[in-house]
Design a protein around this motif. Structure first.
Motif, PDB file in Angstrom:
ATOM      1  N   PHE A  71       0.225  13.399   9.663  1.00 59.21           N
ATOM      2  CA  PHE A  71      -0.175  12.109   9.112  1.00 59.21           C
ATOM      3  C   PHE A  71      -0.679  12.218   7.471  1.00 59.21           C
ATOM      4  CE2 PHE A  71      -0.818  11.780  13.722  1.00 59.21           C
ATOM      5  CZ  PHE A  71      -0.179  10.353  13.917  1.00 59.21           C
ATOM      6  N   ASN A  72      -0.540  13.567   7.177  1.00 56.10           N
ATOM      7  CA  ASN A  72      -0.867  13.840   5.768  1.00 56.10           C
ATOM      8  C   ASN A  72      -2.735  13.896   5.827  1.00 56.10           C
ATOM      9  OD1 ASN A  72      -0.844  14.929   3.202  1.00 56.10           O
ATOM     10  ND2 ASN A  72       0.463  13.745   2.517  1.00 56.10           N
TER      11      ASN A  72
ATOM     12  N   ALA B 173      -1.724   4.409  16.181  1.00 57.06           N
ATOM     13  CA  ALA B 173      -0.245   5.157  16.454  1.00 57.06           C
ATOM     14  C   ALA B 173      -0.765   6.119  17.934  1.00 57.06           C
ATOM     15  CB  ALA B 173       0.188   6.015  15.627  1.00 57.06           C
TER      16      ALA B 173
ATOM     17  N   ARG C 119      -5.288  -0.910  -0.268  1.00 52.25           N
ATOM     18  CA  ARG C 119      -5.708   0.136   0.902  1.00 52.25           C
ATOM     19  C   ARG C 119      -6.923  -0.352   1.268  1.00 52.25           C
ATOM     20  NH1 ARG C 119      -4.373   5.268   3.142  1.00 52.25           N
ATOM     21  NH2 ARG C 119      -6.302   5.809   3.868  1.00 52.25           N
TER      22      ARG C 119
ATOM     23  N   ARG D 289      -4.722   9.281   0.815  1.00 55.44           N
ATOM     24  CA  ARG D 289      -3.518   8.620   1.215  1.00 55.44           C
ATOM     25  C   ARG D 289      -3.362   8.690   2.743  1.00 55.44           C
ATOM     26  NH1 ARG D 289       0.132   6.191  -3.489  1.00 55.44           N
ATOM     27  NH2 ARG D 289       0.669   4.639  -2.073  1.00 55.44           N
ATOM     28  N   ILE D 290      -4.127   9.592   3.519  1.00 57.04           N
ATOM     29  CA  ILE D 290      -3.988   9.856   4.622  1.00 57.04           C
ATOM     30  C   ILE D 290      -3.408   8.349   5.609  1.00 57.04           C
ATOM     31  CG2 ILE D 290      -6.401   9.308   5.435  1.00 57.04           C
ATOM     32  CD1 ILE D 290      -5.851  11.530   7.526  1.00 57.04           C
TER      33      ILE D 290
ATOM     34  N   THR E 104       6.238   5.633  15.111  1.00 53.77           N
ATOM     35  CA  THR E 104       5.811   5.575  16.481  1.00 53.77           C
ATOM     36  C   THR E 104       6.866   5.567  17.343  1.00 53.77           C
ATOM     37  OG1 THR E 104       5.031   3.380  15.827  1.00 53.77           O
ATOM     38  CG2 THR E 104       3.479   4.560  17.079  1.00 53.77           C
TER      39      THR E 104
ATOM     40  N   THR F   1       8.423   9.167  17.445  1.00 57.92           N
ATOM     41  CA  THR F   1       7.560  10.170  18.277  1.00 57.92           C
ATOM     42  C   THR F   1       7.587  10.024  19.596  1.00 57.92           C
ATOM     43  OG1 THR F   1       6.092   9.999  16.146  1.00 57.92           O
ATOM     44  CG2 THR F   1       5.394  11.103  17.939  1.00 57.92           C
TER      45      THR F   1
ATOM     46  N   GLY G 207       4.450   1.631  10.323  1.00 56.16           N
ATOM     47  CA  GLY G 207       3.846   2.036  11.750  1.00 56.16           C
ATOM     48  C   GLY G 207       4.931   1.861  12.724  1.00 56.16           C
TER      49      GLY G 207
ATOM     50  N   VAL H 176       7.555  11.634  10.127  1.00 59.44           N
ATOM     51  CA  VAL H 176       7.916  11.629   8.579  1.00 59.44           C
ATOM     52  C   VAL H 176       7.893  13.038   8.116  1.00 59.44           C
ATOM     53  CG1 VAL H 176       6.950  10.776   6.116  1.00 59.44           C
ATOM     54  CG2 VAL H 176       6.227   9.637   8.251  1.00 59.44           C
TER      55      VAL H 176
ATOM     56  N   LEU I  26      -2.906   5.205   7.637  1.00 60.27           N
ATOM     57  CA  LEU I  26      -4.104   4.320   7.897  1.00 60.27           C
ATOM     58  C   LEU I  26      -3.927   3.984   9.321  1.00 60.27           C
ATOM     59  CD1 LEU I  26      -3.994   1.495   5.233  1.00 60.27           C
ATOM     60  CD2 LEU I  26      -6.083   2.758   6.143  1.00 60.27           C
ATOM     61  N   GLY I  27      -2.698   4.411   9.850  1.00 62.79           N
ATOM     62  CA  GLY I  27      -2.573   3.890  11.343  1.00 62.79           C
ATOM     63  C   GLY I  27      -2.614   5.006  12.461  1.00 62.79           C
TER      64      GLY I  27
ATOM     65  N   VAL J  71       0.895  -1.291  -0.248  1.00 65.73           N
ATOM     66  CA  VAL J  71      -0.183  -0.035  -0.036  1.00 65.73           C
ATOM     67  C   VAL J  71       0.815   1.384   0.050  1.00 65.73           C
ATOM     68  CG1 VAL J  71      -0.304  -0.066   2.644  1.00 65.73           C
ATOM     69  CG2 VAL J  71      -2.051   1.155   1.201  1.00 65.73           C
TER      70      VAL J  71
ATOM     71  N   ARG K 221       4.996  13.520  -3.953  1.00 68.74           N
ATOM     72  CA  ARG K 221       3.807  13.557  -4.842  1.00 68.74           C
ATOM     73  C   ARG K 221       4.386  13.857  -6.063  1.00 68.74           C
ATOM     74  NH1 ARG K 221       1.745  11.355  -1.541  1.00 68.74           N
ATOM     75  NH2 ARG K 221      -0.022  11.579  -0.341  1.00 68.74           N
TER      76      ARG K 221
HETATM   77  C1  HEM Z   1       3.419   8.733  14.885  1.00 73.29           C
HETATM   78  C2  HEM Z   1       3.311   7.720  14.080  1.00 73.29           C
HETATM   79  C3  HEM Z   1       3.002   7.956  12.538  1.00 73.29           C
HETATM   80  C4  HEM Z   1       3.091   9.152  11.723  1.00 73.29           C
HETATM   81  C5  HEM Z   1       3.558  10.234  12.038  1.00 73.29           C
HETATM   82  C6  HEM Z   1       2.526   8.451  10.480  1.00 73.29           C
HETATM   83  C7  HEM Z   1       2.750   9.322   9.213  1.00 73.29           C
HETATM   84  C8  HEM Z   1       2.198   8.902   8.045  1.00 73.29           C
HETATM   85  C9  HEM Z   1       2.403   9.662   6.905  1.00 73.29           C
HETATM   86  C10 HEM Z   1       3.015  11.158   6.677  1.00 73.29           C
HETATM   87  C11 HEM Z   1       2.011   8.873   5.874  1.00 73.29           C
HETATM   88  C12 HEM Z   1       2.084   9.312   4.324  1.00 73.29           C
HETATM   89  C13 HEM Z   1       0.580   9.743   3.961  1.00 73.29           C
HETATM   90  C14 HEM Z   1       0.789   9.977   2.289  1.00 73.29           C
HETATM   91  O1  HEM Z   1       1.661   9.478   1.957  1.00 73.29           O
HETATM   92  O2  HEM Z   1       0.102  10.958   2.117  1.00 73.29           O
HETATM   93  C15 HEM Z   1       1.617   7.583   6.436  1.00 73.29           C
HETATM   94  C16 HEM Z   1       1.166   6.760   5.608  1.00 73.29           C
HETATM   95  C17 HEM Z   1       0.816   5.233   6.197  1.00 73.29           C
HETATM   96  N1  HEM Z   1       0.924   4.908   7.437  1.00 73.29           N
HETATM   97 FE1  HEM Z   1       1.454   6.136   9.180  1.00 73.29          FE
HETATM   98  N2  HEM Z   1       2.104   7.235  10.506  1.00 73.29           N
HETATM   99  C18 HEM Z   1       2.313   6.989  11.766  1.00 73.29           C
HETATM  100  C19 HEM Z   1       2.003   5.708  12.362  1.00 73.29           C
HETATM  101  C20 HEM Z   1       1.606   4.565  11.723  1.00 73.29           C
HETATM  102  C21 HEM Z   1       1.273   3.491  12.287  1.00 73.29           C
HETATM  103  C22 HEM Z   1       1.087   2.987  13.492  1.00 73.29           C
HETATM  104  C23 HEM Z   1       0.685   2.479  11.188  1.00 73.29           C
HETATM  105  C24 HEM Z   1       0.089   1.072  11.059  1.00 73.29           C
HETATM  106  C25 HEM Z   1       0.340   0.082  12.097  1.00 73.29           C
HETATM  107  C26 HEM Z   1       0.679   3.118   9.875  1.00 73.29           C
HETATM  108  C27 HEM Z   1       0.258   3.036   8.679  1.00 73.29           C
HETATM  109  C28 HEM Z   1       0.533   3.613   7.773  1.00 73.29           C
HETATM  110  C29 HEM Z   1       0.260   3.202   6.250  1.00 73.29           C
HETATM  111  C30 HEM Z   1      -0.168   1.817   5.918  1.00 73.29           C
HETATM  112  C31 HEM Z   1       0.422   4.206   5.141  1.00 73.29           C
HETATM  113  C32 HEM Z   1       0.225   4.276   3.674  1.00 73.29           C
HETATM  114  C33 HEM Z   1      -1.085   4.688   3.465  1.00 73.29           C
HETATM  115  C34 HEM Z   1      -1.468   4.921   1.875  1.00 73.29           C
HETATM  116  O3  HEM Z   1      -0.330   5.100   1.211  1.00 73.29           O
HETATM  117  O4  HEM Z   1      -2.586   4.867   1.431  1.00 73.29           O
HETATM  118  N3  HEM Z   1       1.158   4.528  10.245  1.00 73.29           N
HETATM  119  N4  HEM Z   1       1.705   7.489   7.825  1.00 73.29           N
END
Ligand code: HEM
Ligand SMILES: *[C@@H]1O[C@H](CO)[C@@H](O)[C@H](O)[C@H]1NC(C)=O
Ligand SMILES: *[C@@H]1O[C@H](CO)[C@@H](O)[C@H](O)[C@H]1NC(C)=O
Length: 639
Positions: free
Chosen positions: A551-552, A564, A187, A556-557, A398, A401, A394, A458, A559-560, A175, A463
């Motif tokens: 988290f954007n 988190a 997704r 595509r926000i 985490t 942070t 994920g 991140v 998912l977690g 994803v 893009r």
């Molecule tokens: C403080 C913790 C976290 C931060 C700051 C964070 C931040 C982000 C950011 C900035 C993106 C990119 C979104 C984009 O490309 O527009 C993202 C994507 C994603 N995150 Fe997180 N994330 C965190 C924790 C997690 C956790 C714990 C999980 C899952 C267990 C997770 C799963 C995902 C997935 C699967 C994507 C891809 C979504 C997609 O492309 O459709 N994230 N995250």
């Protein structure tokens, strides 16, 4: 024989430009032979080789001419360029790579913002790229905030081919690393797993948090500082591997690192290596998995900073191969077992004549992501990629942070005490936090948000424009960008402050209201969780949600996100139940990784750092984040 990535790149390049020397030589031959010319051999050679730079030069000129005339036709301009001294901006690439290794994260790129404005061009080897920290552009790039002007971005923003190629070894087509239909499919398959508040994870967090805290107490009692970043990375790794595929790698069972000047053979080293009930062999494989995964991640991050030319650093062989072999050695048996169980279940159901009643969207208690995914697919590669994608997305985010949260708490004892009071009032000194507790703890959430604002895990996002189009420019005519151009969004700077021209937004980022447009970045970097609680929320954040997007947003926000917040809140609560005070222990880190002396005079966070933050795909602290903590007195327990 198989060619390495670099060799392939060079070969492809030669084949593309190679036809021109052949053409020149052929024309010369024909002229000499049939037209009676007499071009000497040296001139043919010169022409044949000289034609390559000529063709490249002309091709680049033509492309730029097209870009500039398309811009003019639309009444737009091209974003100002970061001009290097060397052809192709090779010196800029070198400087950026050096800054990634030794400088303050993103600092070189920010300096250009001061000089060129919030959006500029970053052309490496004549390739068009855009760097921006302008919230107005973030807004158009994110369909959630309204239709994008001129359909610049596809309704599903693309991560782009170059990024996919850099990450392919590690992420395949999961994803995080796919676009279009492939992304949509991944997704939709994964989302239900994160859509519910999965209370069952609290039991899992509790076990691993408890293990981590015991490990900390044990080491702290010997008088040594601990590397909190290392510890919390193990906590998130153990938790993630368990909830993703039900096979915890138990990284918390291995001994913690010692301060740099303590040899590991000290008498204490032995006592802290707990003997594990897992067989040695399994443990070695799990440890090897964790190490190899981290190494592959690091490699991919390095590739990402190099852009299209990354294969030149891996001429002969793809360095990720060996790491992925180790990763797969551990992971494949787990995936195969999950598939075997699924086949067995289906077989039994058939034998009993009942149809599968299982609803794919139903998440059962204690179900792992892998259990969930096998309901959709039996494709080993898909399962493999998706599980690793989520591990990557994920785990470090985490851990980072939590590391920076504790770093900031240790520097701000007043905030620590206030947060601890909230913990003791809402949860109590010993009780296991519940989902309802966490939801009510507003100060805790503000502390986490403020950490993410100053140190977004991140720090940048990419893009790619699908079509040509216009980008907003607060200082004049809009910027034209061609199709298929990568845009890098610097979240680090975005979170820290909008362009200084917008005073009302700058105010939100600093502590008091007496700012002027000319104030330095430093003032916007004040740590103040209250900005997420007081009137500043309605005044600045609510009308401009895109100024804080760790988290954007949009399709595509992350998912977690909820997951988190739950995991981080849970850990911080347990930490503050056990410890009542903390102090940084930079002397425990190797002096070579500490911030250089000259940082101290820098404005903003750079001048305040006690450890050196670095960035690969995520932020981290080089050499670890060493702290000492004081265990809570029994008096607290009586509260
Ligand atoms: C403080 C913790 C976290 C931060 C700051 C964070 C931040 C982000 C950011 C900035 C993106 C990119 C979104 C984009 O490309 O527009 C993202 C994507 C994603 N995150 Fe997180 N994330 C965190 C924790 C997690 C956790 C714990 C999980 C899952 C267990 C997770 C799963 C995902 C997935 C699967 C994507 C891809 C979504 C997609 O492309 O459709 N994230 N995250
Ligand atoms: C290691 O460094 C700390 C702090 O600088 C010091 O107190 C301690 O004595 C040193 N230990 C050894 C074994 O050199
Ligand atoms: C923290 O930020 C999130 C957005 O990422 C928001 O939903 C939440 O309301 C914020 N909480 C507080 C207390 O600031």
């Amino acid at each position: 024989m198989e060619l390495g990535p670099g060799e392939q790149l060079v070969l492809r390049g030669l084949l593309t430009v190679g036809k021109y020397p052949v053409l020149v030589a052929s024309v010369a031959y024909l002229l000499n032979r049939y037209a009676g010319w007499d071009i000497p051999a040296w001139a043919v050679c010169l022409g044949a080789f000289g034609v390559i730079p000529l063709v490249v030069f002309v091709a680049i000129r033509i492309r730029y001419w097209q870009i500039f005339s398309a811009a003019a036709r639309r009444g737009a301009i091209i974003a100002p360029k970061w001009k290097g001294k060397w052809p192709g901006n090779v010196d800029v690439l070198y400087a950026v790579l050096e800054s990634f290794r030794h400088g303050y994260p993103g600092e070189l790129l920010w300096e250009r913002f001061n000089e060129l404005g919030p959006t500029y061009r970053f052309n490496i080897l004549w390739d068009f790229g855009v760097l921006t920290c302008d919230p107005a552009i973030i807004k158009v790039s994110t369909p959630a905030f309204g239709p994008s002007e001129g359909m610049l971005y596809h309704s599903v923003p693309m991560v782009g081919e170059v990024f996919q190629e850099q990450m392919h070894a590690l992420l395949g087509t999961g994803v995080f690393n796919s676009d279009g239909d492939m992304w949509r499919w991944h997704r939709s398959m994964t989302r239900p797993f994160f859509s519910k508040d999965r209370i069952s994870h609290f039991e899992l967090f509790d076990r691993h948090a408890e293990a981590a805290l015991d490990k900390m107490s044990e080491r702290l009692r010997t008088g040594y500082a601990i590397d909190f970043q290392d510890l919390v990375s193990r906590f998130t790794l153990d938790s993630a591997t368990e909830f993703l595929f039900g096979a915890c790698v138990h990284s918390l069972r291995s001994s913690l690192p010692f301060p740099h000047n303590v040899s590991a053979s000290s008498p204490f080293a032995a006592t802290t290596t707990a003997l594990s009930p897992v067989s040695e062999c399994d443990r070695d494989k799990a440890e090897a998995f964790a190490t190899a995964f981290a190494a592959a991640e690091h490699l991919c991050a390095e590739r990402a900073t190099m852009g299209k030319v990354w294969p030149l650093w891996e001429m002969r062989k793809d360095k990720s191969r060996e790491y992925m072999r180790v990763v797969d050695e551990y992971l494949h048996p787990i995936l195969e077992e999950a598939l075997r169980k699924k086949a067995q279940r289906e077989h039994e159901e058939k034998a009993r004549g009942v149809k599968t009643a299982e609803e794919a969207d139903d998440i059962e208690e204690g179900e792992t992501l892998l259990d969930h995914l096998v309901k959709f697919t039996s494709d080993l590669t898909v399962l493999h990629d998706e599980v690793l994608n989520i591990l990557l997305a994920g785990r470090d985010t985490t851990a980072t942070t939590l590391t920076f949260a504790v770093y900031l708490l240790a520097m701000h004892p007043d905030v620590l005490q206030r947060l601890r009071t909230e913990v003791l009032e809402k949860v109590g000194p010993k009780q296991r936090p519940t989902y309802a507790d966490i939801k009510e703890m507003r100060y805790l959430r503000a502390v986490i948000n403020e950490t993410l604002r100053l140190y977004p895990a991140v720090p940048f996002n990419i893009r790619v424009s699908v079509n040509e189009g216009l980008l907003p420019n607060s200082n004049g005519k809009p910027f034209y960008v061609p199709a298929k151009v990568p845009h890098v969004f610097l979240v680090f700077k975005v979170g820290v402050g909008p362009p200084v021209s917008d005073i009302s937004l700058v105010e939100w980022h600093i502590q008091c209201g007496r700012c002027t447009a000319g104030r330095s970045i430093g003032d916007q970097m004040e740590y103040d969780p209250d900005r997420f609680l007081d009137e500043r929320v309605n005044k600045y954040l609510t009308p401009n949600p895109f100024i804080f997007l760790p988290f954007n947003a949009g399709p595509r926000i992350c998912l977690g996100q909820q997951f988190a917040y739950n995991e981080m809140s849970f850990f911080l609560i347990k930490l503050l139940q056990r410890f009542s005070a903390m102090e940084l222990a930079p002397e425990a880190a190797s002096p070579s990784v500490l911030p250089p002396k000259e940082w101290a005079s820098a404005p903003g966070r750079k001048g305040k750092e006690k450890f050196a933050p670095k960035s690969h795909l995520t932020l981290y602290v080089t050499g670890g984040m060493w702290v000492r903590m004081t265990e809570a007195e029994e008096i607290d327990a009586g509260m």
